[in-house]
Design an enzyme around this catalytic site. Structure first.
Site: not given
Length: 337
Positions: A61, A73, A143, A230, A251, A253
């Site tokens: 990203k 993360k 986002t 989600a 959105a 991932n």
């Protein structure tokens, strides 16, 4: 791309009950930045799998968005409605601080800007704090705005026009990103259909946008655009073959269960915008906060995601490759530089 992670940290604090994992995938372009997800994983192994995939995705990203950042993360194991406490968040912040800036955290699913404020009391390595705490605020709108711009650019490639008026968009997930995306789509004149397991989330949408419809599973509906917002892995071989939409842009991932699904979508003539390009708006805002910018100062940078989407979709079409392969090629070139 499958490159190895630089560092994985297992975090434990008995007093607060903290169980967390931080994954640092790549810091070649800069410090690893990525939010912290608070989720009731069924096992520590499931949490580890998630943090490894998510942190690697953050590398892609950042590189695809042209940011001097790496990928990282964090995940906290537990139910955010039951287990989240200030003590637990501060304990987590101490682990973030122990990494001395190699990892910068922010909000994600199950965490908020207010939670980031608490984490930020014990470490400076946070972004996405509330404006009252000196931050740029929650990244949910940014986002969503990035996804909206990506959707417009992809629509221009698929249908020849960026306008979304009259298009039926199925939004899966009405959380802090999906909710804002629904508002942007409704304002643009799109016909919006929403699914979410939370009755409260659906009630909020109906109250704000009377024309929005609801559905048990938008991925199965006759829609033009599928917007997963989600959890990931909703695009499986079965769902990809059943999908009626011509465009996927959302959105969430890690939308593909595995990379073979990208080939299935291409074979069926479905344009998929790689998630790590479409959902980079929040990362752009977080990076702007690091540089002392407010959320509105980076709006043009978020709008530029549309150009990246166009580049990937056109390259994939001209080369006869999947959009996943085309996006990965862009990332490899930027990481190599």
């Amino acid at each position: 791309m499958g490159t190895a992670h630089e560092q994985v940290v297992f975090c434990r604090d008995e007093q607060s009950g903290l169980r967390a994992i931080i994954g640092i995938h790549h810091t070649g372009l800069g410090p690893a930045l990525g939010g912290t997800r608070f989720y009731p994983y069924r096992s520590e192994q499931a949490a580890l799998t998630d943090v490894l995939r998510l942190s690697e995705g953050m590398t892609y990203k950042a590189a695809a968005a042209g940011l001097a950042l790496g990928g990282g993360k964090g995940v906290i194991i537990g139910d955010p409605l039951l287990d989240k406490t200030p003590e637990l968040l501060r304990a987590y912040g101490k682990f973030v601080d122990s990494l001395a800036g190699r990892y910068i955290t922010a909000a994600d699913m199950g965490t908020t800007a207010e939670d980031v404020d608490v984490v930020g009391t014990v470490t400076p390595h946070v972004v996405g704090r509330t404006e009252s705490a000196g931050g740029s605020g929650d990244t949910g709108w940014s986002t969503a705005y990035g996804v909206f711009q990506a959707m417009r650019a992809a629509s221009a490639v698929v249908w020849g026009t960026a306008g979304l008026a009259g298009r039926t968009v199925g939004v899966e997930g009405a959380g802090k990103v999906g909710y804002h995306l629904i508002g942007l789509l409704a304002e643009a004149g799109a016909e919006v259909v929403v699914t979410d397991p939370s009755d409260d989330a659906l009630h909020r949408v109906r109250t704000s946008h009377a024309g929005v419809k609801t559905s048990p599973a938008v991925i199965e509906d006759p829609i033009d655009i599928y917007a997963p917002c989600a959890l990931g892995s909703t695009l499986t071989p079965a769902s990809a073959n059943a999908l009626q939409a011509r465009l996927v842009c959302g959105a969430a991932n890690n939308q593909l269960q595995d990379r073979a699904v990208a080939a299935t979508l291409m074979r069926r003539g479905v344009a998929w915008v790689p998630d790590y390009i479409a959902n980079a708006g929040g990362l752009i805002q977080g990076n702007g906060e690091r540089l002392g910018k407010a959320a509105h100062d980076v709006r043009e940078d978020i709008e530029a995601l549309g150009a990246s989407v166009t580049e990937v979709l056109v390259q994939a079409k001209e080369s006869g490759i999947t959009t996943a392969a085309a996006a990965d090629a862009v990332v490899r070139r930027r990481l190599a530089r």
